[in-house]
Enzyme design. Structure first.
Site, PDB file in Angstrom:
ATOM      1  N   CYS A 176      25.519 -16.983  68.166  1.00 45.16           N
ATOM      2  CA  CYS A 176      25.974 -17.757  66.996  1.00 45.16           C
ATOM      3  C   CYS A 176      27.377 -18.317  67.113  1.00 45.16           C
ATOM      4  O   CYS A 176      27.594 -19.522  67.058  1.00 45.16           O
ATOM      5  CB  CYS A 176      25.943 -16.908  65.731  1.00 45.16           C
ATOM      6  SG  CYS A 176      24.405 -16.062  65.444  1.00 45.16           S
ATOM      7  N   ASP A 185      20.192 -20.465  61.297  1.00 41.76           N
ATOM      8  CA  ASP A 185      20.742 -19.386  62.104  1.00 41.76           C
ATOM      9  C   ASP A 185      19.622 -18.723  62.910  1.00 41.76           C
ATOM     10  O   ASP A 185      18.719 -18.129  62.317  1.00 41.76           O
ATOM     11  CB  ASP A 185      21.403 -18.360  61.154  1.00 41.76           C
ATOM     12  CG  ASP A 185      22.425 -17.505  61.859  1.00 41.76           C
ATOM     13  OD1 ASP A 185      22.278 -17.295  63.077  1.00 41.76           O
ATOM     14  OD2 ASP A 185      23.360 -17.047  61.187  1.00 41.76           O
ATOM     15  N   ASN A 212      21.293 -21.228  67.753  1.00 41.17           N
ATOM     16  CA  ASN A 212      20.685 -20.804  69.024  1.00 41.17           C
ATOM     17  C   ASN A 212      19.209 -20.542  68.758  1.00 41.17           C
ATOM     18  O   ASN A 212      18.795 -20.443  67.602  1.00 41.17           O
ATOM     19  CB  ASN A 212      21.374 -19.564  69.620  1.00 41.17           C
ATOM     20  CG  ASN A 212      21.568 -18.438  68.631  1.00 41.17           C
ATOM     21  OD1 ASN A 212      22.675 -18.171  68.178  1.00 41.17           O
ATOM     22  ND2 ASN A 212      20.475 -17.772  68.269  1.00 41.17           N
TER      23      ASN A 212
END
Ligand SMILES: *[C@@H]1O[C@H](CO)[C@@H](O)[C@H](O)[C@H]1NC(C)=O
Ligand SMILES: *[C@@H]1O[C@H](CO)[C@@H](O)[C@H](O)[C@H]1NC(C)=O
Ligand SMILES: *[C@@H]1O[C@H](CO)[C@@H](O)[C@H](O)[C@H]1NC(C)=O
Ligand SMILES: *[C@@H]1O[C@H](CO)[C@@H](O)[C@H](O)[C@H]1NC(C)=O
Length: 597
Positions: free
Chosen positions: A96, A60, A346
Site C-alpha cells: 500500500c 485498497d 496493489n
C-alpha cells in the site's frame, strides 16, 4: 520535457498493432465489454477553456486477476462500458504505502525511499521526512489552479497521534482515515481538515466514506475552479482491530476478513476463488520462502474462499459509491468535463501459488491491478494493451491539467485517446520490493521477512516475461507466453529449466544477460532513464527493445556486464546490500565499454 520524439512515435507506431495480450486476454469481462467501442472525438461541450476535473477512485488491495470487477455492476456500467480498461497496468511495488507514494509523486520507490508501511523505511513519517509533503500531486495541482480534495486512506502510519505533526499539505479540503482505526471497518477514525479525529464507533467505514465523498464532490462542484477529488475506500483490505503502526504490532495483529455493509453480507454465497491452474497447485511455486509453502489443506482452502467472498461483498459498498459519484457528476453537468480514474494500490492473492491471502509478491496477482479511465476523448468500452504503471498516473494527470511534466517523473503519460493508443510505449515494468510478506486472514498470521527482490516484467510482440533477482540471490524466469500462471521457473538451475529452450530464437542464457542488464539499469534509474532504459545501455539509440538487444554482435558486451545481486537481505533500501549499481554502456567501436556517468 517531451519524452517521446517524433522519431520515437513513428518507430513505435510501426510495430504497435502487433503487441499481443500479455496474458490469455480479457478473460474476466462480460463478452459485450470486449467489443471495441466507437472512436470518440474529443468532446469539448461544457469544457470551455476550463481545465478538466479529475475524480480518482483508489481502492485498497483490489485484484483484477481474481475477477473482482465481474462483481461490480456500477463499475461496469459507468467505467468499463463508457471508458477504457488498461489491461496491462501494473504497480511498481505491491504494498500500500510505497505504491501510494509512487502514485502521488510519479517516482519509483527507489527514488522516494518510502519502501515500507511503517518507519523507519516507510509510512507517513517517512513521506514527511523525505520532503514529499511539499512535493506531491495535490500540491502541484493547486499550483496549477486546481481545488483539491481527498477522503479515505492516504498512507499507512498516518495516525491519530501524528496527523497534525505536520498536517498533510496540498488539499483544499480533506477527510482522512487514520491509524490505528484505518482498517477497523466498524470503528473507523476520520480526520477532517485541521479538526481533531472522530472515531465513528459501530458505524461502517463505507457508510461514512460515502457521505464524506458526496459532500466533498458537492463542494468541489460549487467552487469556481477545476477540481481534483480522490476517494480512497479501505475495501477490500483486511479488517484490523489493533494497532499496526510498528513492526512489533504487525507481528501481533490479526488481519481478518473484510467486513461488508450489512445489506451486502448475504450476497454471492457460492462464489469461490477462481480455480485457475495456479490455485493451490500440486507443485510448489517460486523461490525462497514461497517455494517452501506446503499445499493448503481443505480447512485453509475453504477459509480462503470465505475470505474471497468477504472481499467481493465489501466491494459492493464501493460499487454503490461509484454509482453515487457518477449520478452527482451527471446531475451537476460535470460529466463532460471530468476524467474519472478507477484503480487500486496493489493487487492481491488468495490461495494462488499455495499462498494464504496477501500481497507483496511479484506474481501477476499482486502487481497487475485494474485501471479504468473515463472522460472526454477516452474510448468507450475499449481495452488498451499499452504497458502502463502507477508511476505514469501523475504524468497522465499533468497532461490532462496542461502542466508540463516534471524532470523527476520516472513515468510517462498514458495515451488516453484512442488515436494515441497506436503509439507503442515501452515494453517494461520495473517492480521492486523490500522487507516482509505477511499472511492475512484469520487463519494466516505468518510473516516472511526476507521478501526483498527486484523484478522486470516485459511485454512485447512475441514475448511476455517475468524476471526477478532476490536478496538471497535466487532468480525467477517465467515465460508467460507458454506459462501464463507462472508455474515453471525456467531460470538455469531450477527444475523447469530445459537446456535447449529458446525465447525469441535466443538461448535462455543470452536472454537472461539482456534482462539482467536492463534490470541493473532500472533498479537505480531516475527520470527519463526509467522510461527509456535501453538508451543507457546503448547510447547511440540503435536498441530500443529486447529483440533489438539480441543481436549476436552485442553478446560480448552483455557477457561483461555485472549481474544484479545482493550481499544480504535488508528490510529497506540499504544501498550497500544491493550489489552493483552501474551498468556499462555499449560503444560502437566495440573495443571497450564505457561507464555511464
Ligand atoms: C490445515 O493446515 C493448518 C496450517 O498448517 C493447520 O493448522 C490445520 O490443523 C490443518 N487442518 C487440517 C484439518 O489438517
Ligand atoms: C541440446 O542441443 C545439443 C546440441 O544440438 C544436443 O547435443 C543436446 O542433446 C540437446 N539437449 C537436450 C536436452 O535436448
Ligand atoms: C534473512 O536474511 C538475513 C540477511 O541476509 C539472513 O541472515 C537470514 O538468515 C535470512 N533469514 C531466513 C529465514 O532466510
Ligand atoms: C533509505 O532510508 C533509510 C531509512 O532512513 C536509510 O537508512 C537508507 O540509507 C536510505 N536509502 C538511500 C538509498 O538513501
Amino acid at each position: 520535457m517531451t519524452i517521446l520524439s517524433l522519431r520515437d512515435i513513428l518507430w513505435y507506431a510501426g510495430v504497435a498493432a502487433a503487441v499481443p495480450w500479455s496474458d490469455n486476454g480479457p478473460k474476466h469481462l462480460h463478452p459485450d465489454l470486449v467489443a471495441q467501442g466507437p472512436d470518440l472525438k474529443l468532446n469539448t461541450k461544457g469544457a470551455g477553456t476550463q481545465k478538466p476535473n479529475i475524480l480518482f477512485i483508489l481502492t485498497d488491495d483490489q485484484d483484477i486477476e481474481m475477477n473482482s470487477l465481474d462483481y461490480m455492476p456500477f463499475v461496469q456500467k459507468h467505467l468499463l462500458d463508457q471508458g477504457t480498461l488498461f489491461r496491462n497496468h501494473f504497480v511498481t511495488t505491491a504494498l500500500c504505502c510505497p505504491s501510494r507514494v509512487s502514485l502521488w509523486t510519479g517516482r519509483h520507490s527507489h527514488n522516494t525511499n518510502v519502501t515500507d508501511v511503517n518507519p523507519p523505511y516507510g509510512g507517513y513519517p517517512k513521506f514527511i521526512s523525505q520532503g514529499f509533503n511539499e512535493n506531491f500531486l495535490p500540491v502541484w495541482l493547486q499550483g496549477a489552479g486546481y481545488n483539491t480534495y481527498y477522503t479515505g486512506k492516504l498512507f499507512n502510519a498516518h495516525t491519530t497521534k501524528n496527523y497534525n505533526n505536520p498536517h498533510v499539505k496540498g488539499f483544499t479540503a480533506s477527510d482522512f482515515l487514520l491509524d490505528p482505526w484505518t482498517y477497523n471497518y466498524l470503528n473507523p477514525a476520520y480526520q477532517r481538515n485541521h479538526d481533531p479525529p472522530i472515531i465513528y464507533h459501530g458505524q461502517h467505514t463505507l457508510d461514512i466514506l460515502i457521505d464524506k465523498a458526496y459532500a466533498l464532490l458537492d463542494d468541489a462542484v460549487a467552487s469556481e475552479k477545476p477540481f481534483f477529488l480522490a476517494v480512497a475506500p479501505v475495501a477490500p483490505h483486511s479488517n484490523i482491530e489493533g494497532d499496526i503502526s510498528s513492526i512489533d504490532e504487525i507481528k501481533n495483529a490479526v488481519l481478518s476478513e473484510p467486513i461488508p455493509l450489512r445489506r451486502h453480507a448475504h450476497l454471492f454465497p457460492d462464489a469461490k476463488v477462481p480455480r485457475t491452474p495456479h490455485f493451490n497447485p500440486d507443485k510448489p511455486s517460486g523461490v525462497n520462502w514461497i517455494a517452501q509453502r506446503p499445499k493448503l489443506n481443505k480447512t485453509l482452502v475453504d477459509h480462503n474462499d470465505y475470505y474471497y467472498r468477504q472481499r467481493i461483498r465489501a466491494l459492493q459498498g464501493v460499487d454503490e459509491l461509484v454509482d453515487g459519484l457518477f449520478r452527482r457528476l451527471e446531475e451537476n453537468d460535470q460529466l463532460d468535463n471530468t476524467y474519472i480514474f478507477y484503480t487500486a494500490d496493489n493487487g492481491f492473492h488468495v490461495s494462488q501459488h499455495r499462498l494464504n491471502p496477501g500481497k507483496e509478491c511479484g506474481f501477476e496477482d499482486d502487481i497487475r491491478v485494474p485501471l479504468i479511465v473515463r472522460g472526454p476523448g477516452v474510448a468507450a468500452g475499449d481495452i488498451s494493451k499499452a504497458v502502463t504503471t502507477h508511476i505514469d498516473l501523475a504524468p497522465t494527470i499533468f497532461g490532462l491539467a496542461g502542466i508540463p511534466p516534471r524532470d523527476d517523473f520516472d513515468g510517462l503519460a498514458i495515451p488516453l485517446e484512442k488515436a494515441q493508443a497506436t503509439v507503442k510505449r515501452h515494453e517494461h515494468v520495473n517492480v521492486e520490493y523490500w522487507g516482509f510478506a505477511a499472511e492475512e486472514g484469520s487463519l494466516g498470521g505468518a510473516i516472511y521477512w526476507n521478501n526483498t527482490y527486484k523484478s522486470l516484467r516485459i511485454i512485447g510482440e512475441n514475448y511476455n516475461l517475468y524476471y526477478s533477482a532476490w536478496c538471497n540471490n535466487e532468480h525467477q524466469l517465467y515465460d508467460l507466453t507458454t506459462d501464463p500462471y507462472q508455474l515453471r521457473n525456467i531460470y538455469p538451475g531450477y527444475a523447469d529449466y530445459e537446456e535447449n529452450q529458446t525465447i525469441l530464437g535466443a538461448s535462455l542464457t543470452r536472454v537472461i544477460h539482456r534482462l539482467d542488464s536492463l534490470l541493473l539499469v532500472l533498479k537505480s534509474c531516475k527520470g527519463v532513464v526509467c522510461v527509456k532504459p535501453w538508451g543507457k545501455l546503448h547510447p547511440d539509440g540503435d536498441v530500443e527493445s529486447l529483440p533489438d538487444s539480441l543481436l549476436p554482435t552485442f553478446d560480448p558486451f552483455y557477457e561483461q556486464q555485472q549481474s544484479v545481486s545482493f550481499s544480504r537481505c535488508e528490510q529497506g533500501y540499504i544501498l550497500d546490500a544491493e550489489g552493483p549499481q552501474d551498468a556499462l554502456s555499449y560503444s560502437r567501436d566495440g573495443a571497450h565499454w564505457s561507464h555511464w556517468v
